[in-house]
Each structure stands twice: as structure tokens, then as C-alpha cells.
Motif scaffolding. Structure first.
Motif, PDB file in Angstrom:
ATOM      1  N   MET A  29       4.042  -0.686   4.141  1.00  0.00           N
ATOM      2  CA  MET A  29       2.719  -0.148   3.865  1.00  0.00           C
ATOM      3  C   MET A  29       1.778  -0.512   5.003  1.00  0.00           C
ATOM      4  O   MET A  29       1.667  -1.682   5.385  1.00  0.00           O
ATOM      5  CB  MET A  29       2.177  -0.722   2.545  1.00  0.00           C
ATOM      6  N   THR A  30       1.110   0.473   5.554  1.00  0.00           N
ATOM      7  CA  THR A  30       0.087   0.221   6.552  1.00  0.00           C
ATOM      8  C   THR A  30      -1.171  -0.272   5.858  1.00  0.00           C
ATOM      9  O   THR A  30      -1.702   0.379   4.974  1.00  0.00           O
ATOM     10  CB  THR A  30      -0.224   1.507   7.338  1.00  0.00           C
ATOM     11  N   LYS A  38      -7.111   0.228   4.369  1.00  0.00           N
ATOM     12  CA  LYS A  38      -6.881   0.404   2.944  1.00  0.00           C
ATOM     13  C   LYS A  38      -8.042  -0.216   2.135  1.00  0.00           C
ATOM     14  O   LYS A  38      -8.797  -1.042   2.623  1.00  0.00           O
ATOM     15  CB  LYS A  38      -5.567  -0.244   2.524  1.00  0.00           C
ATOM     16  N   ASP A  68      -6.538   1.954  -2.996  1.00  0.00           N
ATOM     17  CA  ASP A  68      -5.147   1.959  -2.543  1.00  0.00           C
ATOM     18  C   ASP A  68      -4.321   0.820  -3.125  1.00  0.00           C
ATOM     19  O   ASP A  68      -3.106   0.960  -3.306  1.00  0.00           O
ATOM     20  CB  ASP A  68      -5.088   1.858  -1.014  1.00  0.00           C
ATOM     21  N   SER A  99      -4.287   8.108  -3.886  1.00  0.00           N
ATOM     22  CA  SER A  99      -4.128   7.495  -2.567  1.00  0.00           C
ATOM     23  C   SER A  99      -2.920   8.048  -1.843  1.00  0.00           C
ATOM     24  O   SER A  99      -2.944   8.256  -0.621  1.00  0.00           O
ATOM     25  CB  SER A  99      -3.994   5.974  -2.715  1.00  0.00           C
ATOM     26  N   GLY A 100      -1.837   8.276  -2.580  1.00  0.00           N
ATOM     27  CA  GLY A 100      -0.602   8.737  -1.953  1.00  0.00           C
ATOM     28  C   GLY A 100       0.207   7.606  -1.346  1.00  0.00           C
ATOM     29  O   GLY A 100       1.376   7.785  -0.991  1.00  0.00           O
ATOM     30  N   ASP A 101      -0.414   6.448  -1.182  1.00  0.00           N
ATOM     31  CA  ASP A 101       0.272   5.276  -0.639  1.00  0.00           C
ATOM     32  C   ASP A 101      -0.312   4.052  -1.335  1.00  0.00           C
ATOM     33  O   ASP A 101      -0.883   3.167  -0.712  1.00  0.00           O
ATOM     34  CB  ASP A 101       0.082   5.184   0.873  1.00  0.00           C
ATOM     35  N   GLY A 159       4.452   7.769  -5.177  1.00  0.00           N
ATOM     36  CA  GLY A 159       3.412   7.322  -4.262  1.00  0.00           C
ATOM     37  C   GLY A 159       2.702   6.041  -4.656  1.00  0.00           C
ATOM     38  O   GLY A 159       1.705   5.669  -4.028  1.00  0.00           O
ATOM     39  N   ARG A 170       3.733   1.953  -5.696  1.00  0.00           N
ATOM     40  CA  ARG A 170       4.795   0.989  -5.922  1.00  0.00           C
ATOM     41  C   ARG A 170       4.220  -0.287  -6.526  1.00  0.00           C
ATOM     42  O   ARG A 170       3.015  -0.491  -6.545  1.00  0.00           O
ATOM     43  CB  ARG A 170       5.563   0.684  -4.636  1.00  0.00           C
ATOM     44  N   GLY A 221       7.053  -3.718   1.941  1.00  0.00           N
ATOM     45  CA  GLY A 221       7.541  -2.882   0.845  1.00  0.00           C
ATOM     46  C   GLY A 221       8.427  -3.619  -0.140  1.00  0.00           C
ATOM     47  O   GLY A 221       9.235  -3.001  -0.838  1.00  0.00           O
TER      48      GLY A 221
END
Length: 268
Positions: A1-2, A6, A84, A131-133, A176, A178, A222
Motif C-alpha cells: 500500500m502506498t 493517504k 483510506d 478509496s479503492g485502496d 479494494g 483489506r 500488505g
């Protein structure tokens, strides 16, 4: 994850692991919504985190209050336009024999350590999906992996939180969002100040910064779980799964000393 850029919401951000996590995320460029009960502690965390050049919003309240949850999420949406990362960190503990534990203390542990993270996650999911992430971080406990005497309700709540995270992870596969579950060991936080048990009773301690750094590394890589344990503790976790009677034998010898050492252990 970047992580850079965020937006993260952290409960229990006034001290301990919550504060350390806020600072570790801010150092990675994460903007923050910080939540806890005490305004003065929250302001200290915000000032420290802001030194990293990120934007900070704060809100005080009771994590078990559903209106406070709604207000915190509205703050993230209104000030940042999205969310996020949700870090369910706020916790409560009251050690002691089950029959001597006040019903109010039992309810408080269940509400803060288990019910609140479930409800905050449920409420945050639309923003995290958008957010999608997105990521949900649940701060459980090493006691969820090896149940310790005099922590029956706390162990139940934290183990429940861990299985909640595992089930939700599978529910959200490929959607999207976790889930990361963190299992700290004994950590030098205000909540541990009233616990007098040391390494000889299984409470070898580390700093909140060590836990927070591992948490942030887990987000970045991750990971599904982060277990804070030395080699001896990891061996205990394995032994508890495969031969729990051997862990029983260890606790049998230390019960009187452990009971005395944790008799006053409670959240401030």
C-alpha cells in the motif's frame, strides 16, 4: 500500500500505540483524523504529528458512542473528501478473577475492545470502498493468541476482534479494502502502567514506537497480521495451539504471583 497522501482515522490516538501510530503514519506523509476521549492528550498528539507537515483534524469523544463514530467519519469526509485507513486502536482492560470483575467493567471491555471496532468498521466501509485502496487495522493483543488467567473477558474481546478481522478479510477479497490484525505484546503505555507483572510472568515489554513501526510496515507490505513476539513468545503461541496442556502447566506454577501482579491492572 502506498501511504504518502493517504487519509487515516485513528481511535485512541491520545497516547500509547495510538499516538505512536499517528506519528509513524505522519512520517510517511499520511494525513490524519485523530480521535480519543481526552482533549489535552489529543492536542499533544496533533502537535507532534503536524511537525511532519501533514494535515491533522481532531475530535474527542467516547469510542463506544455511535454518534461520535458518525461525527469522526463525517469529519474525514468533510475535511479530506475521503478515508483510506481506519485504525481501530482504542482499548479497555480490567484484570482479575472473573467472578470478582464488576459487570460494568465486563461490558466496557466488550463494548470498547470488540463492539466499537465492529461498528466503526461497518460505518466506515462505504468511505473505504470508495478509496479503492483502503485498509482496516484492528489492534488486538497477544492475549488473543495465548489466553492468560485473570484476563478472561479481555481475551474473549481481543480474540473476537481477531476472528472478526479474519472473516472480514475474506468477505472483502478483491473489493479494494483489506484487513490487518496487529497482536501487540505487553507495551509501555498508560494502560499498562497499573500492571506490575514483568518478563518472569510473561510480560516482557516493548515501546509503543516498536509496535507502531511494525503496524505501518505491515500496511506498506500488505500483511494480514503482525505478531509482536520474541522467540520465546512465538514458541508459546505454537505450543498453545499444539499442546495447550503444557501452557496450562506453566500458568499453574505462576498463578498466585500473576494474580497479585495484575490485580490493579485497569485502563486509566
Amino acid at each position: 500500500m502506498t501511504l504518502d497522501g493517504k487519509i487515516a482515522l485513528i481511535t485512541g490516538a491520545g497516547s500509547g500505540i495510538g499516538r505512536a501510530t499517528a506519528l509513524a503514519l505522519a512520517a510517511r506523509g499520511v494525513h490524519l483524523v485523530l480521535f480519543c476521549r481526552t482533549a489535552a492528550k489529543l492536542a499533544e498528539t496533533a502537535t507532534l504529528a503536524a511537525s511532519h507537515g501533514v494535515r491533522i483534524e481532531t475530535l474527542t469523544g467516547d469510542v463506544a458512542d455511535e454518534t461520535a463514530c458518525a461525527a469522526a467519519l463525517a469529519l474525514a469526509r468533510d475535511r479530506f473528501g475521503r478515508l483510506d485507513i481506519l485504525v481501530n486502536n482504542a482499548g479497555n482492560v480490567r484484570a482479575g478473577r472473573l467472578e470478582a470483575t464488576e459487570i460494568a467493567d465486563i461490558r466496557a471491555m466488550i463494548e470498547v475492545d470488540l463492539l466499537a471496532p465492529i461498528l466503526w468498521t461497518r460505518a466506515a466501509l462505504p468511505l473505504l470502498r470508495a478509496s479503492g485502496d483502503g485498509a482496516i487495522v484492528n489492534v488486538s493483543s497477544g492475549i488473543a493468541l495465548v489466553g492468560a488467567p485473570f484476563y478472561a473477558t479481555y481475551a474473549a474481546a481481543k480474540a473476537g476482534l481477531a476472528r472478526f478481522g479474519e472473516a472480514l478479510h475474506r468477505e472483502l477479497l478483491d473489493e479494494g479494502v483489506r484487513v490487518l490484525t496487529v497482536y501487540p505484546g505487553a507495551t509501555e503505555t498508560p494502560m499498562m502502567a497499573s500492571n506490575k507483572a514483568g518478563p518472569e510472568l510473561g510480560f516482557a515489554r516493548e515501546t509503543p514506537e516498536m509496535v507502531a513501526d511494525a503496524l505501518v510496515d505491515g500496511l506498506f507490505s500488505g500483511a494480514r497480521e503482525v505478531i509482536r513476539a520474541n522467540e520465546t513468545r512465538r514458541a508459546m503461541i505454537t505450543l498453545n495451539r499444539d499442546h495447550p496442556e503444557e501452557i496450562d502447566a506453566r500458568f499453574r506454577t505462576m498463578k498466585p504471583r500473576l494474580e497479585a501482579a495484575v490485580a490493579d491492572h485497569h485502563a486509566p
